[in-house]
Design an enzyme around this catalytic site. Structure first.
Site, PDB file in Angstrom:
ATOM      1  N   SER A  42       0.810  -1.208   0.000  1.00 33.37           N
ATOM      2  CA  SER A  42       0.000   0.000   0.000  1.00 33.37           C
ATOM      3  C   SER A  42       0.854   1.273   0.000  1.00 33.37           C
ATOM      4  CB  SER A  42      -0.961  -0.049   1.195  1.00 33.37           C
ATOM      5  OG  SER A  42      -1.938   0.947   1.077  1.00 33.37           O
TER       6      SER A  42
ATOM      7  N   HIS B  17      -8.092  -5.208   0.786  1.00 36.16           N
ATOM      8  CA  HIS B  17      -6.820  -4.509   1.004  1.00 36.16           C
ATOM      9  C   HIS B  17      -6.071  -5.056   2.220  1.00 36.16           C
ATOM     10  CE1 HIS B  17      -4.252  -1.186  -0.131  1.00 36.16           C
ATOM     11  NE2 HIS B  17      -4.158  -0.811   1.129  1.00 36.16           N
TER      12      HIS B  17
END
Ligand SMILES: *[C@@H]1O[C@H](CO)[C@@H](O)[C@H](O)[C@H]1NC(C)=O
Ligand SMILES: *[C@@H]1O[C@H](CO)[C@@H](O)[C@H](O)[C@H]1NC(C)=O
Ligand SMILES: *[C@@H]1O[C@H](CO)[C@@H](O)[C@H](O)[C@H]1NC(C)=O
Ligand SMILES: *[C@@H]1O[C@H](CO)[C@@H](O)[C@H](O)[C@H]1NC(C)=O
Ligand SMILES: *[C@@H]1O[C@H](CO)[C@@H](O)[C@H](O)[C@H]1NC(C)=O
Length: 413
Positions: free
Chosen positions: A186, A386
């Protein structure tokens, strides 16, 4: 006010008793959580959520080194090193540098027991380094600024890429004499692309692996509501964003543990922002990851992501027209140059990821210079979101093992 404090204390005492009477905090299946956990052989006590990274690493039987580095702008950061695996020796190994995402720290790679990315890589024969961005638990020092001041928190992933990464990567280079394989998750990828852009001749990284890379942020729900929460937060916190400020630890435990249904409730915000997926919840690590995966970030980081979403361009921080002219000699911020990327990229994405969306990852992939054999990998699970990249029960199988298998096929490994 008096009554409020009284009730708070009562709740805290009850919470304390409940937590105390159930020593075992993790179980092998979700059903086991409803049993008498202290008597059930499928349940045990896992202390990792309240231990520091070196203690976690040692507890699992791995060696650890702690390195402190100071950035050019005075922030003092810690880099952890797991030089070899469980059955390793000290022969020279290829260094791998793991960089965490927003509101996390390097510990995110060691809290899933033997299924943790850092341990799997160490056992596969790598020299594993864990970066920690400024402001997080292990990197909250500064040579002259007070870490509670507004000036200290005046940074975004721009500074992570321009100051934190060079300081950390230079240390790895100095100690090992080698370039690293960089694995970012990320925002750990956002900062890396800024590093590539600002230092086009960088010589510290020779292979890049991006897990849920976050560059373009078009259409992200959290960023649409961000402007409504950021103002008040800024006012109350001097620019420090801490996602779990309201609940004291005992209250948090009372509300979110021990039953799986409570854990689900406590994940609602994560699910809305990162993609709904209770399937990847791991009964044996969830109580640890849920408590551990929360660290400080700066509010400017949120604004910077927001600006990129609004302009739909990978650009420097927008300080407003007047300050931009002073800083950038232009009323609008300049763009980061992805054409400066000078290593091969291997990017992993998931279809249910609401932060690093398929569309945005593909756009990044297409923007990379085309004289390298970059590759895209889709995670083979429609539910994967995620957070699953660092906390999912199948992350070791669907992502980490694939990374290791790929590394075995490249001569850089
Ligand atoms: C690194 O910094 C931490 C926090 O400032 C300190 O406690 C520790 O002793 C330092 N370690 C080394 C090896 O310098
Ligand atoms: C040390 O480990 C490496 C890699 O696992 C192996 O190739 C080597 O033979 C080992 N050396 C010794 C002295 O055990
Ligand atoms: C943050 O940094 C910018 C750019 O250097 C500067 O214009 C601004 O005044 C700073 N804000 C604070 C609160 O330090
Ligand atoms: C600022 O930008 C103008 C117009 O783009 C250019 O002519 C000038 O040389 C720049 N100044 C500096 C100091 O870079
Ligand atoms: C790709 O192109 C860039 C810029 O022209 C160059 O610096 C780099 O060495 C090239 N890399 C490969 C592998 O050809």
């Amino acid at each position: 006010m008096k009554w409020l404090s009284f009730f708070a204390i009562c709740i805290a005492i009850v919470a304390f008793l409940i937590v105390r009477t159930n020593k075992n905090n993790v179980c092998k299946s979700f059903d086991d959580y409803y049993s008498d956990r202290d008597k059930n052989p499928n349940c045990y006590y896992n202390p990792d959520h309240e231990l520091e990274v070196p203690e976690i690493v040692r507890r699992h039987g791995y060696p650890i080194e702690v390195h402190n580095v100071t950035t050019d702008d005075g922030y003092i950061l810690t880099v952890f090193r797991i030089p070899y695996g469980r059955h390793g020796n000290t022969t020279s190994r290829k260094p791998i540098f793991l960089q965490h995402g927003i509101t996390l720290n390097g510990g995110a790679f060691v809290i899933m027991g033997e299924k943790s990315l850092a341990f799997m890589l160490a056992n596969a024969g790598y020299d594993v380094w864990l970066g920690n961005f400024r402001g997080s638990r292990y990197s909250n020092g500064h040579s002259y600024l007070d870490s509670r001041s507004e000036v200290y928190w005046n940074f975004s992933f721009h500074e992570n890429g321009v100051y934190d990464l060079p300081a950390q990567l230079n240390r790895v280079r100095t100690v090992t004499g080698q370039k690293v394989i960089y694995v970012g998750f990320s925002m750990g990828t956002t900062a890396a692309y800024i590093y590539f852009s600002v230092y086009p001749n960088q010589m510290n990284i020779d292979l890049f692996i991006g897990l849920a890379p976050a560059i373009y942020t078009d259409g992200i729900l959290v960023l649409m509501i961000w402007p409504f929460v950021a103002g008040p937060l800024q006012y109350f916190t001097n620019g420090r964003l801490y996602p779990r400020p309201l609940l004291p630890p005992y209250l948090y435990k009372l509300i979110c543990f021990p039953y799986p249904i409570q854990m689900k409730v406590c994940q609602i915000a994560d699910m809305i922002s990162m993609g709904f997926n209770y399937e990847e919840n791991d009964p044996e690590t969830l109580p640890v990851t849920l408590q551990y995966n929360s660290d400080a970030a700066s509010i400017n980081t949120g604004w910077h992501f927001c600006q990129i979403a609004n302009s739909n361009k990978f650009q420097y921080y927008d300080y407003g027209e007047i300050s931009n002219r002073v800083r950038y000699n232009s009323s609008t911020p300049p763009l980061y140059g992805l054409s400066n990327v000078n290593v091969e990229n291997h990017l992993f994405y998931a279809t249910n990821d609401k932060l690093a969306t398929v569309k945005n990852v593909r756009r990044l992939f297409n923007d990379l210079p085309n004289n390298y054999s970059h590759k895209l990998y889709k995670v083979d699970d429609e539910n994967f979101n995620h957070l699953s990249f660092v906390a999912g029960k199948n992350a070791h199988r669907l992502v980490y093992q694939r990374v290791i298998d790929f590394l075995k096929t490249t001569r850089k490994a």
